[in-house]
Scaffold this motif. Structure first.
Motif, PDB file in Angstrom:
ATOM      1  N   PHE A 293      34.445  37.718  55.496  1.00 11.53           N
ATOM      2  CA  PHE A 293      35.309  36.902  56.355  1.00 11.53           C
ATOM      3  C   PHE A 293      35.049  36.928  57.668  1.00 11.53           C
ATOM      4  N   GLY A 294      34.881  35.475  58.218  1.00  8.52           N
ATOM      5  CA  GLY A 294      34.493  35.283  59.780  1.00  8.52           C
ATOM      6  C   GLY A 294      33.198  35.862  60.021  1.00  8.52           C
ATOM      7  N   ALA A 295      32.415  36.222  59.201  1.00  8.75           N
ATOM      8  CA  ALA A 295      31.110  36.710  59.447  1.00  8.75           C
ATOM      9  C   ALA A 295      30.086  36.646  58.390  1.00  8.75           C
ATOM     10  N   PHE A 296      28.737  36.890  58.627  1.00  2.88           N
ATOM     11  CA  PHE A 296      27.743  37.071  57.671  1.00  2.88           C
ATOM     12  C   PHE A 296      26.884  38.023  58.127  1.00  2.88           C
ATOM     13  N   ALA A 297      25.902  38.465  57.182  1.00  2.00           N
ATOM     14  CA  ALA A 297      24.908  39.167  57.233  1.00  2.00           C
ATOM     15  C   ALA A 297      23.535  38.625  56.842  1.00  2.00           C
ATOM     16  N   ILE A 298      22.640  39.004  57.741  1.00  2.00           N
ATOM     17  CA  ILE A 298      21.157  38.353  57.467  1.00  2.00           C
ATOM     18  C   ILE A 298      20.238  39.330  57.429  1.00  2.00           C
ATOM     19  N   GLU A 299      18.940  39.118  56.624  1.00  2.00           N
ATOM     20  CA  GLU A 299      18.112  40.221  56.579  1.00  2.00           C
ATOM     21  C   GLU A 299      16.869  39.478  57.165  1.00  2.00           C
ATOM     22  N   PHE A 300      16.215  39.922  58.271  1.00  2.00           N
ATOM     23  CA  PHE A 300      15.197  39.635  59.155  1.00  2.00           C
ATOM     24  C   PHE A 300      13.829  39.238  58.132  1.00  2.00           C
ATOM     25  N   GLU A 301      13.332  38.199  58.548  1.00  2.00           N
ATOM     26  CA  GLU A 301      11.878  37.883  57.778  1.00  2.00           C
ATOM     27  C   GLU A 301      11.151  38.127  59.072  1.00  2.00           C
ATOM     28  N   VAL A 302      10.146  39.280  59.482  1.00  2.00           N
ATOM     29  CA  VAL A 302       9.537  39.537  60.350  1.00  2.00           C
ATOM     30  C   VAL A 302       8.348  39.981  59.728  1.00  2.00           C
ATOM     31  N   SER A 303       7.022  39.928  60.552  1.00  2.00           N
ATOM     32  CA  SER A 303       5.835  40.631  60.292  1.00  2.00           C
ATOM     33  C   SER A 303       5.985  42.368  60.692  1.00  2.00           C
ATOM     34  N   ASP A 304       5.159  42.821  60.204  1.00  2.00           N
ATOM     35  CA  ASP A 304       5.235  44.462  60.298  1.00  2.00           C
ATOM     36  C   ASP A 304       5.088  44.589  62.228  1.00  2.00           C
ATOM     37  N   TYR A 305       4.363  43.806  62.641  1.00  2.00           N
ATOM     38  CA  TYR A 305       4.316  44.035  64.183  1.00  2.00           C
ATOM     39  C   TYR A 305       5.510  43.753  64.916  1.00  2.00           C
ATOM     40  N   LYS A 306       6.094  42.645  64.483  1.00  2.00           N
ATOM     41  CA  LYS A 306       7.418  42.164  64.996  1.00  2.00           C
ATOM     42  C   LYS A 306       8.574  43.208  64.493  1.00  2.00           C
ATOM     43  N   ARG A 307       8.489  43.660  63.519  1.00  2.68           N
ATOM     44  CA  ARG A 307       9.312  44.891  63.199  1.00  2.68           C
ATOM     45  C   ARG A 307       9.259  46.104  64.005  1.00  2.68           C
ATOM     46  N   ARG A 308       7.953  46.399  64.359  1.00  3.21           N
ATOM     47  CA  ARG A 308       7.724  47.508  65.255  1.00  3.21           C
ATOM     48  C   ARG A 308       8.181  47.255  66.431  1.00  3.21           C
ATOM     49  N   LYS A 309       7.854  46.186  66.769  1.00  2.00           N
ATOM     50  CA  LYS A 309       8.327  45.759  68.207  1.00  2.00           C
ATOM     51  C   LYS A 309       9.880  45.811  68.408  1.00  2.00           C
ATOM     52  N   LEU A 310      10.393  45.134  67.367  1.00  2.00           N
ATOM     53  CA  LEU A 310      11.924  45.077  67.410  1.00  2.00           C
ATOM     54  C   LEU A 310      12.601  46.649  67.456  1.00  2.00           C
TER      55      LEU A 310
END
Length: 176
Positions: free
Chosen positions: A53-70
């Motif tokens: 309600f009033g919000a949503f959740a997303i699952e990131f689609e990122v490379s392994d490199y981007k995931r480590r940087k994140l």
């Protein structure tokens, strides 16, 4: 930004390396691909996995490199005092991968380097002696006004905010 390229202001509820929960006036459907621009984390894309309600959740689609940087960026944010995160700027700033740029002033093009850029302006390394309020063009089409000068450069404010679709580290301001 949703799949249909509509953009909405949202607020981050929480974020992890796997995804984020966002509060927003618009509710995308589960399965919708979205691009989000998070302060201090930048541009991330993913898919809506839950609608609340009033919000949503997303699952990131990122490379392994981007995931480590994140992961590094999130840890840095967690350990940073909140007062240190505010630097008085209105917009997030990024450093483009391609820093060489063309700046045109009074029909004359000049080679410059972009120090950093936000959706509303840029810091530019140049030896040009441009006065505050000078009108310039970055690249082919980004009109701006010089708002400050400093040793070795200028700060400009864009006439229009850069669209989210153009604002990431692959942005260029060059004339091909």
């Amino acid at each position: 930004m949703f799949e249909d390229r509509t953009e909405y202001d949202c607020q981050t509820i929480n974020v992890s390396v796997g995804g984020a929960a966002l509060s927003c006036t618009e509710q995308p459907k589960v399965g919708t691909r979205v691009v989000v621009y998070l302060s201090f984390l930048g541009r991330l894309q993913g898919k809506v996995v839950r609608s609340l309600f009033g919000a949503f959740a997303i699952e990131f689609e990122v490379s392994d490199y981007k995931r480590r940087k994140l992961d590094e960026q999130i840890r840095w944010l967690e350990n940073k005092p909140a007062e240190d995160l505010v630097d008085g700027r209105r917009e997030e700033r990024i450093m483009p991968l391609k820093r060489d740029a063309t700046l045109t002033h009074e029909t004359a093009p000049y080679r410059v380097k972009i120090i950093d850029v936000s959706r509303s302006g840029a810091a530019i390394q140049t030896d040009l002696d441009l006065p505050v309020d000078a009108i310039v063009t970055l690249g082919e089409d980004v009109k701006a006004r010089v708002v400050r000068t400093f040793v070795g450069g200028i700060g400009v404010e864009f006439f229009r905010l850069l669209p989210f679709t153009r604002f990431d580290d692959t942005i260029t301001f060059d004339i091909d």
